[in-house]
Design an enzyme around this catalytic site. Structure first.
Site, short mmCIF file in Angstrom:
data_model
loop_
_atom_site.label_atom_id
_atom_site.label_comp_id
_atom_site.label_asym_id
_atom_site.label_seq_id
_atom_site.Cartn_x
_atom_site.Cartn_y
_atom_site.Cartn_z
N LYS A 22 0.82 -1.21 0.00
CA LYS A 22 0.00 0.00 0.00
C LYS A 22 0.86 1.26 0.00
O LYS A 22 0.64 2.19 -0.78
CB LYS A 22 -0.94 0.01 1.21
CG LYS A 22 -1.57 1.36 1.54
CD LYS A 22 -2.36 1.30 2.81
CE LYS A 22 -2.18 2.42 3.77
NZ LYS A 22 -1.80 3.74 3.36
N ASN A 23 1.86 1.30 0.89
CA ASN A 23 2.64 2.52 1.04
C ASN A 23 3.57 2.78 -0.13
O ASN A 23 4.06 3.90 -0.29
CB ASN A 23 3.44 2.48 2.35
CG ASN A 23 2.55 2.63 3.57
OD1 ASN A 23 1.43 3.15 3.47
ND2 ASN A 23 3.00 2.16 4.72
N CYS A 116 -5.51 9.13 8.27
CA CYS A 116 -5.92 8.70 9.61
C CYS A 116 -5.58 9.76 10.65
O CYS A 116 -4.55 10.44 10.57
CB CYS A 116 -5.21 7.39 9.98
SG CYS A 116 -5.79 5.96 9.05
N ARG A 121 0.12 15.78 11.81
CA ARG A 121 0.80 15.32 10.60
C ARG A 121 1.15 16.55 9.75
O ARG A 121 0.66 16.72 8.63
CB ARG A 121 -0.09 14.34 9.83
CG ARG A 121 -0.59 13.20 10.71
CD ARG A 121 -1.36 12.16 9.94
NE ARG A 121 -0.47 11.19 9.33
CZ ARG A 121 -0.91 10.15 8.62
NH1 ARG A 121 -2.18 9.95 8.44
NH2 ARG A 121 -0.05 9.30 8.09
N ASP A 304 3.59 1.28 12.22
CA ASP A 304 2.38 0.70 11.64
C ASP A 304 2.07 -0.69 12.17
O ASP A 304 0.97 -1.20 11.97
CB ASP A 304 2.50 0.65 10.11
CG ASP A 304 2.24 2.00 9.45
OD1 ASP A 304 1.85 2.93 10.17
OD2 ASP A 304 2.43 2.10 8.23
N ARG A 396 -9.08 0.20 3.81
CA ARG A 396 -8.18 1.11 3.10
C ARG A 396 -6.81 0.48 2.88
O ARG A 396 -6.10 0.83 1.95
CB ARG A 396 -7.95 2.40 3.91
CG ARG A 396 -9.05 3.44 3.83
CD ARG A 396 -8.64 4.70 4.59
NE ARG A 396 -7.29 5.08 4.22
CZ ARG A 396 -6.31 5.33 5.09
NH1 ARG A 396 -6.52 5.22 6.38
NH2 ARG A 396 -5.11 5.67 4.67
#
Length: 417
Positions: A22-23, A116, A121, A304, A396
């Site tokens: 995903k990242n 999220c 951030r 994570d 997600r």
């Protein structure tokens, strides 16, 4: 409203194949817009974040074709348009479009990015990098306007090894004139994956995977074919599940070195884990040792995985300590774990996990992606039925999570209530 229902305490046996990262994908897809022509990405995860990026591509008049695990991006009709809030707010990675549009058109407008709610951030490091390349940054009430007459290679030193700032600096640097040197960069495998794709497109990048990246700017980039690396966080999550409920559970299509900080930790705790070239096999243990962990930038223990790992610690003998050094709101899963029977106390950026505790099914809420993973792990080991609300957070980041777990024996389903 969709919820995830889990009937826990089932041993899991079989094979779980890990999807594309995903990242990586959320950076590679915007990054593809730097090329002139077609970019074909393979091993693309089928998750909600990719759907959101596809919508943004189509909004920018980019032609997109998706198959089961591939995406073809044709940039010939790309238009530079202001990206509205309904698109930018859907995921944090939307701000990679800022760098791409700035690099290609020297002008961009975008509403503030989403993601999220795991803590502050700020994107100050990204904005500082844009300014170093010669851009003017205008921050209005709800959006950014960034423009430059010319983008020139720069010497940039990040205040911290931020993944986002590293990626955005690379995306601008590859089309800036002259040489760019970026210091104190992130070393994550996803950074290397992005650089690998950009090199195939014609970019001149050195040093990815180290603390200093050097770029010699080029005038244009071409198309390419690129395979996305396996998702190390998905691999780590299922490995944690296997350590609790696995019966010779195989986690396939992995790069073992990418999850070494996790597997080293599990082995210290007494976990039965066998690691091979591109897969591992893990079995549950009746007794796992307590341990203390600190999250850190790669190759340290990943933030994570901290939340699903916290669930694992509830089943260890003794008192374990966690120190979260990346995000300050990464303990929002803990009240729900305690509701299920855990004994966890929070002290600032640290938490104390008292094990071993018996977890019971309950109604809980996935407040963010990895909190959802933590509660998923809890539901799989709990007695009775667990209902997880707000599961879009979970969907997600984990492709076909219900199918993958059902195939190895879990009793889990999505229901509409």
């Amino acid at each position: 409203m969709k919820v995830l229902k889990i009937k826990g305490n089932e041993l899991l046996n079989g094979t779980i194949r890990i999807s594309g990262a995903k990242n990586s994908a959320v950076a590679l897809i915007p990054g593809a817009l730097l090329g002139d022509g077609k970019i074909t990405l393979c091993n693309v995860p089928n998750i909600l974040d990719i759907d959101a990026l596809e919508e943004t591509l189509k909004y920018l008049n980019v032609k997109v074709k998706r198959a089961s695990e591939s995406m073809i991006i044709d940039t010939k009709t790309l238009e530079n348009k202001p990206i509205p809030y309904e698109l930018s707010s859907r995921l944090r990675a939307s701000y990679y479009f800022m760098a791409v549009l700035l690099a290609k058109f020297h002008y961009m407008e975008m509403s503030f990015p989403g993601g999220c709610t795991i803590g502050k951030r700020p994107i100050d490091q990204t904005l500082k990098a844009f300014k170093a390349f010669g851009a003017e940054v205008i921050e209005e009430e709800t959006k950014f306007i960034i423009k430059a007459e010319k983008l020139v290679g720069a010497n940039i030193e990040l205040a911290m090894p931020s993944v986002g700032a590293t990626i955005n600096s690379i995306l601008v640097g590859v089309l800036s004139s002259g040489r760019t040197v970026i210091k104190n960069v992130a070393k994550e495998p996803e950074i290397i994956d992005l650089c690998d794709m950009l090199r195939k497109m014609g970019a001149k990048i050195d040093g990815d995977g180290t603390s200093v990246i050097s770029i010699t700017g080029v005038t244009n980039l071409s198309g390419c074919n690129h395979d996305i690396i396996p998702d190390r966080i998905e691999a780590g999550t299922y490995t944690i599940i296997g350590a609790l409920m696995g019966s010779h559970l195989k986690i396939d299509n992995i790069i073992p070195n990418h999850i070494k900080s996790l597997t080293d930790t599990l082995e210290k705790m007494g976990c039965n884990i066998e690691i091979y070239n591109d897969y591992l096999i893990v079995d549950n243990q009746n007794s796992l040792k307590k341990i203390n962990i600190k999250t850190d930038y790669y190759p340290g223990f990943p933030t994570d995985l901290q939340q699903p790992f916290t669930t694992l610690l509830t089943q260890c003998d003794g008192i374990s300590h966690i120190e979260e050094n990346i995000w300050e709101n990464r303990f929002m899963n803990i009240p729900y774990l305690n509701k299920m029977g855990a004994s966890i106390e929070i002290e600032g950026n640290k938490c104390i996990v008292k094990g071993k505790t018996k977890l019971k099914g309950s109604i809980v809420v996935a407040t963010d992606l990895r909190a959802g993973a933590s509660l998923l792990v809890a539901g799989l080991i709990a007695e009775g039925e667990t209902t997880i609300k707000e599961i879009n957070h979970l969907l997600r980041g984990y492709e076909e999570i219900v199918e993958k777990l059902t195939n190895v024996g879990a009793k889990i389903e999505i229901k509409e209530i």
